[in-house]
Enzyme design. Structure first.
Site, PDB file in Angstrom:
ATOM      1  N   PRO A   1       0.781  -1.244   0.000  1.00  0.00           N
ATOM      2  CA  PRO A   1       0.000   0.000   0.000  1.00  0.00           C
ATOM      3  C   PRO A   1       0.815   1.300   0.000  1.00  0.00           C
ATOM      4  CG  PRO A   1       0.046  -0.909   2.194  1.00  0.00           C
ATOM      5  CD  PRO A   1       0.771  -1.887   1.305  1.00  0.00           C
ATOM      6  N   CYS A   2       1.554   1.527  -1.066  1.00  0.00           N
ATOM      7  CA  CYS A   2       2.320   2.770  -1.165  1.00  0.00           C
ATOM      8  C   CYS A   2       1.384   3.979  -1.243  1.00  0.00           C
ATOM      9  CB  CYS A   2       3.277   2.731  -2.347  1.00  0.00           C
ATOM     10  SG  CYS A   2       2.495   2.435  -3.931  1.00  0.00           S
TER      11      CYS A   2
END
Length: 189
Positions: free
Chosen positions: A154-155
């Site tokens: 989840p950047c």
């Protein structure tokens, strides 16, 4: 390589191995934030990317392996998880991740990013502090920008220190959508 050339290559690659499952399953997913290119090795998802299919295919064939082909049996569970995530029914992906396409430094950054809880955000600065590299903000930003397994790693949960969204491989609108899905589920209707 054009899209048609890629399709032809996938057909030839698949038929060459006479029914054997490819080492790397390759396909796409069309969802709420656009088309994602998917690839999975025996270790896990190696790509969930906003990059063009041809680019992802070439990178995987240079870096991971050349026996690449469609294999819905291996990609459909990931597609179902993406459907559940985008509908707000899934907070954590069970699909394993294979960070073979990331550099060693990027792997460190992405592993820290995977620890950011659903529905929350962090900053480049906090990631830098957590890996003992508080001044490596540009390198951390580059590692996030080259994340080969977007959404799952989840950047999108990494925002600017001033509260701005910052850049995202899928575009700012996609990043905002992902954050809104998570906030809506975390806070309730």
């Amino acid at each position: 390589m054009t899209s048609g050339e890629l399709d032809a290559l996938l057909r030839v690659t698949s038929s060459t191995y006479r029914g054997d499952s490819p080492d790397i399953a390759f396909g796409t997913y069309d969802g709420a934030v656009g088309r994602l290119v998917l690839a999975a090795t025996s270790k896990g998802t190696v790509a969930c990317s906003f990059e063009p299919e041809n680019d992802v295919f070439e990178l995987i064939s240079r870096t991971v392996g050349r026996f690449i082909g469609p294999d819905p049996r291996r990609l459909d569970p990931l597609r179902r998880e993406l459907d559940a995530y985008f509908s707000g029914r899934l907070r954590a992906f069970a699909t394993p991740v294979d960070l073979a396409l990331a550099t060693p430094f990027a792997r460190t950054v992405l592993q820290k990013t995977m620890a950011v809880p659903y529905g929350t955000t962090t900053t480049l600065e906090r990631i830098g502090e957590s890996i003992g590299r508080p001044r490596a903000l540009r390198a951390i930003g580059n590692a996030l920008a080259s994340n080969p397994v977007c959404v799952i790693v989840p950047c999108h949960r990494v925002v600017r220190e001033d509260g701005g969204l910052g850049d995202y491989a899928g575009g700012v609108a996609a990043k905002q959508h992902l954050l809104n899905v998570e906030r809506r589920v975390s806070t309730g209707p």
